[in-house]
Design an enzyme around this catalytic site. Structure first.
Site, PDB file in Angstrom:
ATOM      1  N   MET A 132      -0.228   1.213   5.374  1.00 28.39           N
ATOM      2  CA  MET A 132      -0.960   1.457   6.608  1.00 28.39           C
ATOM      3  C   MET A 132      -2.114   0.477   6.747  1.00 28.39           C
ATOM      4  SD  MET A 132      -2.811   4.983   7.830  1.00 28.39           S
ATOM      5  CE  MET A 132      -3.746   5.061   9.353  1.00 28.39           C
TER       6      MET A 132
ATOM      7  N   ASP B 113      -4.650  -4.737   6.118  1.00 30.47           N
ATOM      8  CA  ASP B 113      -5.042  -5.536   4.956  1.00 30.47           C
ATOM      9  C   ASP B 113      -3.924  -6.519   4.614  1.00 30.47           C
ATOM     10  OD1 ASP B 113      -6.564  -6.441   2.832  1.00 30.47           O
ATOM     11  OD2 ASP B 113      -5.782  -4.945   1.436  1.00 30.47           O
TER      12      ASP B 113
ATOM     13  N   SER C 294       0.843  -1.191   0.000  1.00 29.77           N
ATOM     14  CA  SER C 294       0.000   0.000   0.000  1.00 29.77           C
ATOM     15  C   SER C 294       0.879   1.241   0.000  1.00 29.77           C
ATOM     16  CB  SER C 294      -0.959  -0.024   1.195  1.00 29.77           C
ATOM     17  OG  SER C 294      -1.901   1.034   1.107  1.00 29.77           O
ATOM     18  N   THR C 295       0.759   2.091   1.013  1.00 27.17           N
ATOM     19  CA  THR C 295       1.513   3.352   1.044  1.00 27.17           C
ATOM     20  C   THR C 295       3.013   3.095   0.951  1.00 27.17           C
ATOM     21  OG1 THR C 295      -0.199   4.252   2.481  1.00 27.17           O
ATOM     22  CG2 THR C 295       1.855   5.497   2.317  1.00 27.17           C
TER      23      THR C 295
ATOM     24  N   HIS D 158      -2.527  -1.147  -3.450  1.00 28.79           N
ATOM     25  CA  HIS D 158      -3.648  -0.225  -3.290  1.00 28.79           C
ATOM     26  C   HIS D 158      -3.419   1.001  -4.162  1.00 28.79           C
ATOM     27  CE1 HIS D 158      -4.260  -2.021   1.001  1.00 28.79           C
ATOM     28  NE2 HIS D 158      -4.809  -2.785   0.063  1.00 28.79           N
TER      29      HIS D 158
END
Length: 355
Positions: A296, A299, A177-178, A203
């Site tokens: 973050m 997930d 993700s991030t 993501h």
């Protein structure tokens, strides 16, 4: 009470500024500090008060967002989230911004159904909160309580049996993700042309994953493409989940392939790492290697534990090399991780496990 995250919104459209302000202000952890119609006004706002996060339009008059981003990151680094529309040119420019230090990309909010607007609100608020915790900022990470989340059950129910047909072909599933766009670049660039087939959930909003895949394809020895329904997972190729769609690993005999599915947000995301990892647990079992990278939230943590219980071996990116240590940390805490490695060692560990 924890300190609110102060956000500066920079966009030449008054409608977008107001819409973003309304969305962000709906989250009790976020405060819209100010808005600005262009980078020159934004610079004045920053001189008066430094925000925790900036949302920045890509295309603006007087100075474009990329130039302003470069000035911010070279003079006074502040977490920046790029706000882009769904155009091919805009997608490529926004992806370039990630190379220049932007933390994340969000899609410009637009009118739609109530469900669409609610999902946009969740995505935008979560991205801003993740950006506020990015490693470039020297502030302690604060853990926030979040609303109840749907699990992978809504897309794919848990298997009633672990029985599966035997195959020796290894497959690798990756979640990020991030900070993941850069982490994936480092990981994929280091792989040999004949590495095991790879399936990835990053993501990212709809419309950006195709440009992202094409950029990686030009940098790597392996082939990288945005996944399409029924694409076969083969050696020397990585498939990346298309934005706004879940991606599942499936198998027919000894052949692995992917399935694209719609459905609600899972663990506050679509695509969801948990959905991919659960499908790998069911259809690949001990032949799978799972990798969870910077991001973050949690997930992927539940799905990675399911993979381990099915016999897979799993790797988590270490804290020192993560932009945000949330997702790997949750997977480690839940007991689904076998190896913790720095980013530049993950590919080597993965290849060893696939031998």
């Amino acid at each position: 009470m924890p300190k609110k995250i102060k956000v500066l919104i920079v966009d030449d459209s008054a409608v977008v500024r107001q819409t973003l302000a309304d969305i962000l202000s709906s989250d009790p952890q976020i405060e819209v500090m100010s808005t600005a119609g262009d980078p020159f006004i934004a610079a004045d706002r920053i001189r008066q008060e430094v925000p925790d996060v900036i949302t920045l339009d890509v295309e603006m008059p007087r100075m474009d967002g990329i130039t302003f981003l470069h000035k911010i990151m070279s003079q006074h680094p502040i977490p920046v989230v790029m706000c882009s529309s769904l155009t091919e040119k805009g997608s490529e420019t926004a992806l370039k911004a990630l190379e220049y230090g932007a933390v994340e990309i969000i899609q410009k909010p637009r009118l739609g159904t109530k469900a669409f607007l609610e999902e946009s609100r969740v995505r935008i608020c979560d991205v801003v909160k993740a950006a506020s915790q990015a490693r470039l900022r020297r502030v302690p990470v604060v853990t926030h309580q979040v609303a109840p989340k749907l699990t992978a059950d809504v897309i794919m129910e848990k298997p009633k049996s672990q029985a599966m047909m035997q195959t020796t072909e290894k497959v690798v599933v990756v979640g990020a993700s991030t900070g993941g766009t850069e982490a994936l670049r480092v990981f994929l660039e280091s792989l040999p042309a004949d590495c095991p087939g790879i399936v990835i959930v990053q993501h990212m909003p709809e419309g950006f994953t195709r440009a992202f895949s094409q950029r990686l394809d030009g940098l790597c020895r392996i082939t990288v493409k945005e996944a399409e329904n029924n694409d076969t997972v083969v050696r020397g190729r990585a498939l990346i989940a298309p934005g706004n769609h879940h991606l599942l690993l499936k198998r027919s005999g000894a052949r692995y392939f992917v399935e694209i599915k719609d459905g609600p947000l899972v663990s506050r995301h679509r695509p969801s790492v948990d959905v991919l990892f659960r499908s790998a647990a069911r259809y690949a079992g001990k032949n799978a290697v799972g990798i969870i990278m910077t991001g973050m939230g949690d997930d992927g943590a539940h799905g990675m534990l399911e993979m381990k219980q099915a016999g897979a071996l799993n790797i988590a990116q270490d804290e020192a090399s993560c932009i945000v240590f949330g997702m790997p940390n949750e997977a480690i805490k839940q007991g689904g991780v076998d190896y913790i490695r720095p980013l530049d060692s993950i590919s080597r560990e993965m290849l060893r496990l696939c031998q």
